[in-house]
Scaffold this active site. Structure first.
Site, PDB file in Angstrom:
ATOM      1  CD  GLN A  78     -66.927 -10.998  -6.555  1.00 49.23           C
ATOM      2  OE1 GLN A  78     -66.237 -11.439  -7.446  1.00 49.23           O
ATOM      3  NE2 GLN A  78     -68.178 -11.359  -6.407  1.00 49.23           N
ATOM      4  CG  PHE A  79     -66.799  -6.072  -0.540  1.00 47.03           C
ATOM      5  CD1 PHE A  79     -67.763  -6.281   0.440  1.00 47.03           C
ATOM      6  CD2 PHE A  79     -67.141  -5.318  -1.661  1.00 47.03           C
ATOM      7  CE1 PHE A  79     -69.032  -5.741   0.314  1.00 47.03           C
ATOM      8  CE2 PHE A  79     -68.399  -4.781  -1.791  1.00 47.03           C
ATOM      9  CZ  PHE A  79     -69.354  -4.991  -0.807  1.00 47.03           C
ATOM     10  CB  THR A  80     -69.567  -9.847  -2.479  1.00 44.21           C
ATOM     11  OG1 THR A  80     -69.018 -10.254  -3.725  1.00 44.21           O
ATOM     12  CG2 THR A  80     -70.085  -8.421  -2.554  1.00 44.21           C
TER      13      THR A  80
END
Length: 149
Positions: A78-80
């Site tokens: 999850q890059f966010t």
């Protein structure tokens, strides 16, 4: 590396309507990777995840690890988690690692968790995923590898 770790009764992940990963009792990991992450960050996080005592013993105290209870891991990239929101109204993801580096670090984390004896299910890196979970407790911990210094 930044990981949101949730104690779950069960969790699953779907890609295009198909379940690609599912666990019963264990941990859901939402894994964010930054440019600076390297092998020592992976090792630090694996040790913490495998040995963090956040499951209840017979007396109801958090004294057991995911290893102690024979639990599993559902790991989701999850890059966010590296979204910066201080300026403007749209998150800035400049602190998130580029996909090739992020995938290498993410896969190393999952491989090393398997190497310590944990069953690890995953989503699909870079895909849109639907994640379902039943948080147990709720217990949610934020783990930062840069806290090692």
């Amino acid at each position: 590396m930044r990981i949101v770790l949730q104690r779950v009764k069960h969790a699953s992940v779907r890609v295009e309507e198909a379940v690609v990963g599912s666990i019963d009792h264990g941990l859901l990991l939402l894994v964010g990777v930054t440019h600076e992450d390297e092998e020592k960050d992976v090792r630090y996080c694996v040790d913490k995840i495998a040995n963090l005592r956040i499951f209840s013993d017979n007396e109801g105290k958090m004294n057991l690890s995911v290893r102690d209870i024979g639990g599993a891991i559902l790991s989701i990239s999850q890059f966010t988690l590296y979204g910066e929101t201080k300026k403007g109204r749209r998150p800035n993801f400049m602190a998130a690692a580029k996909p090739d580096h992020a995938q290498t670090i993410y896969e190393a984390l999952n491989d090393q968790l398997r190497d310590v004896g944990l069953r690890v299910e995953t989503g699909r890196f870079g895909e849109h995923m639907d994640v379902s979970l039943l948080n147990d407790g709720p217990v949610t911990i934020i783990l930062e590898s840069k806290e090692t210094s």
